[in-house]
Design a protein around this motif. Structure first.
Motif, PDB file in Angstrom:
ATOM      1  N   MET A   1     -77.589  57.544  -9.122  1.00 31.82           N
ATOM      2  CA  MET A   1     -77.206  56.325  -9.836  1.00 31.82           C
ATOM      3  C   MET A   1     -75.742  56.370 -10.242  1.00 31.82           C
ATOM      4  N   LYS A   2     -75.337  57.491 -10.837  1.00 33.58           N
ATOM      5  CA  LYS A   2     -73.957  57.626 -11.275  1.00 33.58           C
ATOM      6  C   LYS A   2     -73.001  57.551 -10.109  1.00 33.58           C
ATOM      7  N   ARG A   3     -73.369  58.172  -9.011  1.00 38.61           N
ATOM      8  CA  ARG A   3     -72.492  58.161  -7.844  1.00 38.61           C
ATOM      9  C   ARG A   3     -72.413  56.768  -7.252  1.00 38.61           C
ATOM     10  N   LEU A   5     -72.618  53.843  -8.796  1.00 36.18           N
ATOM     11  CA  LEU A   5     -71.962  52.822  -9.592  1.00 36.18           C
ATOM     12  C   LEU A   5     -70.596  52.463  -8.996  1.00 36.18           C
ATOM     13  N   PHE A   6     -69.814  53.503  -8.678  1.00 39.18           N
ATOM     14  CA  PHE A   6     -68.467  53.263  -8.187  1.00 39.18           C
ATOM     15  C   PHE A   6     -68.491  52.572  -6.827  1.00 39.18           C
ATOM     16  N   PHE A   7     -69.347  53.052  -5.934  1.00 38.79           N
ATOM     17  CA  PHE A   7     -69.504  52.406  -4.620  1.00 38.79           C
ATOM     18  C   PHE A   7     -69.841  50.933  -4.793  1.00 38.79           C
ATOM     19  N   LEU A   9     -69.318  48.991  -7.420  1.00 36.24           N
ATOM     20  CA  LEU A   9     -68.219  48.200  -7.971  1.00 36.24           C
ATOM     21  C   LEU A   9     -67.162  47.893  -6.913  1.00 36.24           C
ATOM     22  N   VAL A  10     -66.799  48.931  -6.126  1.00 40.75           N
ATOM     23  CA  VAL A  10     -65.786  48.739  -5.090  1.00 40.75           C
ATOM     24  C   VAL A  10     -66.255  47.675  -4.104  1.00 40.75           C
ATOM     25  N   THR A  11     -67.532  47.726  -3.763  1.00 42.23           N
ATOM     26  CA  THR A  11     -68.065  46.769  -2.804  1.00 42.23           C
ATOM     27  C   THR A  11     -68.040  45.351  -3.371  1.00 42.23           C
ATOM     28  N   VAL A  13     -66.163  44.124  -5.824  1.00 46.86           N
ATOM     29  CA  VAL A  13     -64.788  43.653  -5.974  1.00 46.86           C
ATOM     30  C   VAL A  13     -64.179  43.321  -4.606  1.00 46.86           C
ATOM     31  N   GLY A  14     -64.380  44.227  -3.648  1.00 40.39           N
ATOM     32  CA  GLY A  14     -63.824  44.002  -2.321  1.00 40.39           C
ATOM     33  C   GLY A  14     -64.358  42.720  -1.703  1.00 40.39           C
ATOM     34  N   LEU A  15     -65.678  42.506  -1.813  1.00 38.99           N
ATOM     35  CA  LEU A  15     -66.266  41.300  -1.222  1.00 38.99           C
ATOM     36  C   LEU A  15     -65.800  40.053  -1.962  1.00 38.99           C
ATOM     37  N   LEU A  17     -62.899  39.643  -3.417  1.00 39.59           N
ATOM     38  CA  LEU A  17     -61.530  39.360  -2.993  1.00 39.59           C
ATOM     39  C   LEU A  17     -61.514  38.767  -1.590  1.00 39.59           C
ATOM     40  N   ILE A  18     -62.324  39.335  -0.704  1.00 39.68           N
ATOM     41  CA  ILE A  18     -62.376  38.777   0.656  1.00 39.68           C
ATOM     42  C   ILE A  18     -62.917  37.350   0.609  1.00 39.68           C
ATOM     43  N   ARG A  20     -62.601  35.290  -1.840  1.00 37.02           N
ATOM     44  CA  ARG A  20     -61.541  34.435  -2.373  1.00 37.02           C
ATOM     45  C   ARG A  20     -60.510  34.115  -1.281  1.00 37.02           C
TER      46      ARG A  20
END
Lengths: 636, 425
Positions: A1-3, A5-7, A9-11, A13-15, A17-18, A20
């Motif tokens: 779960m902890k590992r 979270l970051f994946f 969030l990055v996904t 945010v990245g999606l 932005l794409i 947008r």
């Protein structure tokens, strides 16, 4: 779960932005493409020459000259020697800095004015050196050139458009000039013409590369239209000269047309003062002077009690209402006791007297009785007052006249409601008796008085006063100015009143101002006035007022002259009116003594009294304003 | 490092780095407004200088990779302290550029110490947390690590450069990986959500939403209690939380109007659509969005973007560089850059997770977090999703300090990762 979270969030945010980018580029792409094209198109404006202003006889009053604005584009700014530029532009450092900051705040891309309106002479030394300062450049503009040194207040002036105006009207850009007052403001649309524009695509060095869409959207400039105004240049200059060292207003109207022949306010200034480098300094002197108020057009904006000239209107209303006849004689007992604390005073003259002598002698008692009868004809004072109001306002009093100049005042002609809300208790005709002699609540502007005089001259109608005569050589056919406005008084009642006004010149209060060979009809006025000094109501020397028209038959000019604190109507106003009438009709002045009197008498000593801080005498029996003859300069 | 041990540097991360560097330089080249072209090494032009900075960055990389891998852990604290001193020194010796005193002037060059402080702080955090008997469950340790993170941020805010200070929020990811509860992040997110929500909707709507949300959560927790036999949630607790939220919402307008500065208010207003001002403070964002939007699918082509070539977007070589990419490279290029940054973050986490050494793992997470925040905030701003915050896009924005700071940050980790097999605590 902890590992994760970051994946996660990055996904997300990245999606996002794409997504947008997809929205901006694919869905809304076309609309942004258009916006960017408009952005990248450089528009070069061709500013047309402003229209000229001619007087009624074709004398050129206002023309143009070349001038230069120093402009700056923030984007192109490089480091520069501030001190050197300050010396060059004759500007202090803080002012230059704040100008540059303002420009940056307004637009990064577009040029802003740093120093406006340099004349050719002022610009010449700068021309070469300006190249050393990237981002700065000079823009050629057309500036006003005044062929006359008078009439500033009626001609108006032009200056840079305000940021608010630019926001409201896309046709204006920073540095554009537009009319700010007078004729320049009123006829801005005609005078300014239409800018031409050429669109270019910029290359990647920001320089215009090629015509955008083969010039499909380009326009050629339409130059401004020339105006012919109704003013008479010579009369205007002469009127200002006569008003030197006095305060007040003059309006002369041609009764058959409603054209304004003269419109003068005093103190006045040279129109050229509001142009070029020193214009902001001068404009402070002109518009921030709260004592002399040269920035106020007294001919249009000053509201004075009309005084005795108003008696003529009461006579007309009295005749129309049938409360007097031309032959009925009324008593004057050195005044009229209407039941107030103190009778309404009057000077020595024959008594009893009828209409003609009443006007000629300006008898207060006579008109008090006429006025009382008019008001008391109604079943209640309110009704009588309303009826009186209806007649008086039909002469264009008590409201804006609707003339084509941007400033004015309504004045006041009270009605029944006005007094009913003003007095808690019941009021009667005597309560308002001062209206009989044009003092009480009645107030008017000089142009209203001139228009009223024109209505009398025409025996019952007037054309709305106006300043425009022709646009681009085409005489105006605006129905506002070509339709007769009838008064509520029948034409037949005017003749006896006009006779009375002739008598004013022949035997009455203005007999010293006769013009050989011209039959003038007029009426003097000496208007009491008060100011507050340290909160105390204080009386000052009376205003000198005069209305007149001439000749008696087929009148060519109707005039109202108002001279502040000039005392008797005959002392200043009647003389000025008489000279102007002579000049207009004969084209020359035969009575040099009158002219000399006006040129060698100043009222400045009267104007200073209330600021002296000492007790002062008013209404001097002898005019103490004698000064050395003045050179014919018209500057304040 | 054992003798004969050959370090294995991660090739993917280096490739991503080089790709971003190349795209970045091309874009700086394109965004330059040149009147006379003197070749790509023209030192009067930003693209010429950037080549020099890139060259120096490669030199720095060689140094880092050649150094003893233990150096970074050993000297982490000292590097951190030097970095703090360099930030403090700005208040005395700093040079003011664009209204912020964030630079040291070295002849014709300027250095921005806040760009280097990120790496220094990451080293200090990693070193502290990897210490023996340090646990985030321990309040004292939590406070200490908080202090390590907050100090540089506190020194940077008054420069003023609040954007760069914001980046220090990135350390949350490292702390979370090491056991910090997600509640802390949720708290921050709820606070931001309430703040913006109040500005857009007003206090009363927010109060209503809080009320509904709390009721729903309360009812759900009632249900769950039956299933899991948890202690009965006290209604008073929900009331207190709701009350605090509403009070916070009520104070939002005060904070917004009195504690924030004008320019911050303006930026927030523009993103929330509360005001429209395309000529004034909103000019940047508006032009930047036009630039990106007009790129379309394939872009206008390198050196062909009218927005970019016309110089319509201020700061386009630095903070707004992504707008030039969007315009000239279109949807393809813009998505490529976003995917490259996503890959950078993914790869860094994968690398961090494979560390046996706690110091290297924490450092790796910190690096990933910092790049993530920069990428998210910068591109979000250029696309008009977030208020204008002046932080650069790593490896792409013009500037020596930024490039070197990010390079050092990344390559220390590449170095640590390269020695992961032999590098023991």
């Amino acid at each position: 779960m902890k590992r994760l979270l970051f994946f996660f969030l990055v996904t997300i945010v990245g999606l996002t932005l794409i997504g947008r980018v997809f929205y901006l580029q694919i869905i809304k792409g076309d609309s942004y493409k258009l916006k960017s094209e408009l952005n990248a198109v450089k528009s070069i404006y061709d500013i047309p020459e402003r229209g000229f202003i001619y007087d009624r006889d074709g004398d050129l009053m206002v023309a143009n000259q070349v001038a230069y604005d120093i402009m700056m584009i923030p984007k192109e700014l490089k480091k520069f020697d501030t001190l050197q530029l300050c010396t060059l532009l004759q500007m202090d450092k803080t002012r230059l800095k704040s100008k540059i900051q303002d420009a940056k705040d307004w637009s990064w891309q577009k040029g802003s004015v740093i120093v406006p309106q340099l004349t050719q002479e002022e610009f010449a030394p700068l021309q070469e050196k300006l190249r050393k300062f990237p981002g700065f450049y000079a823009q050629k503009r057309s500036l006003r050139k005044y062929m006359v040194d008078h009439s500033a207040s009626v001609l108006g002036y032009i200056r840079e458009v305000s940021p608010e105006k630019i926001k409201k009207d896309p046709r204006y850009q920073s540095g554009d000039l537009s009319g700010k007052a007078g004729i320049e403001l009123q006829y801005e649309q005609e005078l300014r013409g239409k800018k031409g524009v050429k669109h270019f695509i910029r290359d990647h060095y920001g320089r215009p590369k090629e015509s955008y869409e083969n010039g499909r959207y380009d326009t050629i400039p339409n130059s401004g239209l020339d105006l012919t105004v109704t003013l008479d240049n010579d009369l205007q200059a002469y009127a200002e000269l006569l008003m030197k060292n006095k305060r007040g207003g003059i309006v002369a109207i041609e009764p058959q047309t409603g054209e304004i022949l003269t419109l003068v306010t005093a103190p006045y200034y040279d129109p050229a003062l509001l142009m070029g480098r020193d214009r902001s300094k001068n404009s402070v002197l002109i518009f921030n002077d709260t004592i002399k108020k040269p920035g106020v057009n007294r001919a249009l904006q000053a509201e004075y009690a009309p005084g005795s000239p108003f008696k003529v209107i009461n006579a007309l209303v009295g005749l129309q209402e049938g409360v007097i006849t031309t032959t009925e004689k009324l008593r004057c007992n050195h005044g009229y006791d209407y039941g107030g604390r103190k009778p309404l005073g009057c000077h020595s003259h024959q008594s009893p007297l009828a209409l003609n002598t009443g006007i000629a002698e300006s008898c207060n008692a006579y008109f008090a009785q006429v006025y009382r009868r008019i008001i008391e004809k109604g079943s209640t004072p309110e009704e009588g007052m309303d009826n009186w109001n209806r007649h008086v306002t039909s002469f264009g009093l008590g409201d804006y006249l609707g003339y084509d100049l941007p400033v004015g005042r309504a004045g006041l002609i009270p009605d029944g409601k006005y007094y009913s809300s003003r007095y808690k208790y019941k009021w009667y005709a005597p309560t308002t008796i001062s209206n009989a002699i044009g003092q009480g609540e009645v107030i008017t502007t000089p142009i209203q008085l001139a228009n009223m005089t024109a209505a009398i001259a025409n025996r019952g109608y007037f054309y709305r006063p106006h300043i425009i005569k022709a646009i681009d050589g085409e005489p105006i056919d605006n129905p506002d100015y070509t339709v007769k406005n009838y008064t509520t008084v029948d034409a037949r009642h005017f003749e006896p009143v006009v006779e009375g006004m002739t008598a004013v010149y022949k035997t009455g209060t203005a007999k010293y101002a006769q013009i050989p060979g011209i039959e003038i009809c007029g009426k003097t006025g000496t208007v009491e006035n008060f100011v507050k000094i340290d909160g105390k109501r204080t009386q000052l020397t009376d205003h000198s007022v005069f209305i007149a028209f001439a000749p008696k038959d087929n009148p060519q000019i109707a005039i109202a002259v108002f001279v502040e604190n000039g005392y008797w109507g005959s002392r200043y106003a009647a003389k000025i009116a008489s000279l102007l009438i002579e000049k207009h009709i004969k084209g020359e002045i035969t009575r040099k003594d009158l002219e000399k009197y006006l040129l060698t008498h100043s009222l400045e000593y009267e104007y200073e009294k209330q600021y002296s801080g000492e007790p002062f005498e008013i209404n001097p029996k002898v005019d103490k304003g004698l000064i050395a003859p003045q050179p014919n300069a018209l500057n304040p | 490092m054992g003798i004969g041990d050959k370090p294995k540097f991660d090739i993917y991360i280096i490739l991503i780095y080089l790709a971003l560097l190349l795209i970045g330089w091309l874009t700086i080249y394109s965004a330059a407004q040149v009147s006379q072209y003197h070749g790509i090494l023209d030192m009067d032009q930003l693209y010429g200088k950037q080549i020099l900075w890139i060259g120096l960055a490669f030199l720095i990389i060689s140094f880092i990779l050649a150094m003893d891998v233990k150096f970074f852990e050993r000297f982490g604290s000292i590097i951190y302290i030097i970095s703090l001193l360099s930030l403090l020194g700005l208040f005395v010796f700093g040079k003011e550029l664009n209204g912020a005193k964030s630079w040291y002037s070295l002849g014709s060059m300027t250095l921005q110490p806040s760009e280097f402080a990120k790496a220094a702080t990451a080293l200090a955090v990693a070193k502290f947390l990897s210490g023996i008997n340090i646990s985030l469950k321990n309040t004292k340790d939590l406070l200490l690590v908080g202090l390590i993170i907050a100090l540089p941020a506190l020194f940077i805010i008054p420069q003023p450069d609040p954007g760069s200070a914001l980046v220090y929020g990135a350390f949350f990811f490292a702390l979370h990986r090491e056991g910090l509860s997600l509640w802390y992040l949720s708290l921050v997110l709820v606070a931001i959500g309430l703040f913006l929500g109040t500005l857009v909707l007003g206090t009363w709507w927010i109060a209503l939403i809080i009320l509904i949300a709390m009721t729903v959560i309360y009812l759900l927790s009632q249900k769950r209690r039956h299933k899991k036999r948890l202690p009965k949630p006290r209604i008073i607790l929900f009331l207190i939380i709701s009350g605090v939220c509403v009070l916070y919402s009520l104070s939002t307008n005060y904070i917004f109007n009195n504690l924030l500065e004008d320019r911050h208010r303006n930026r927030i207003d523009i993103v929330l659509g509360r005001v429209e001002d395309n000529q004034g403070v909103g000019y940047n964002i508006n032009q930047s969005v036009i630039a990106v939007g007009s790129g379309g699918f394939a872009g206008k082509g390198l050196l062909e973007g009218t927005q970019t070539q016309g110089g319509f977007v201020p700061e386009q070589e630095t903070d707004f560089i992504f707008s030039a990419i969007g315009e000239e490279w279109g949807f393809i290029g813009a998505s490529l850059v976003i995917i490259l940054f996503m890959s950078l973050c993914y790869r860094l986490i994968i690398m961090a997770e494979r560390q046996k050494n706690q110091f290297a793992r924490i450092y790796g997470y910190s690096v990933a977090g910092i790049f993530f925040i920069h990428f998210f905030v910068n591109i979000g701003m250029v696309l008009g999703l977030l208020p204008t915050v002046g932080i650069p896009l790593p490896f792409m924005s013009y500037g020596g300090s930024g490039l070197w700071g990010f390079t050092i940050l990344l390559f220390i980790f590449v170095k640590l990762d390269g020695h992961r097999m032999s590098y023991e605590h």
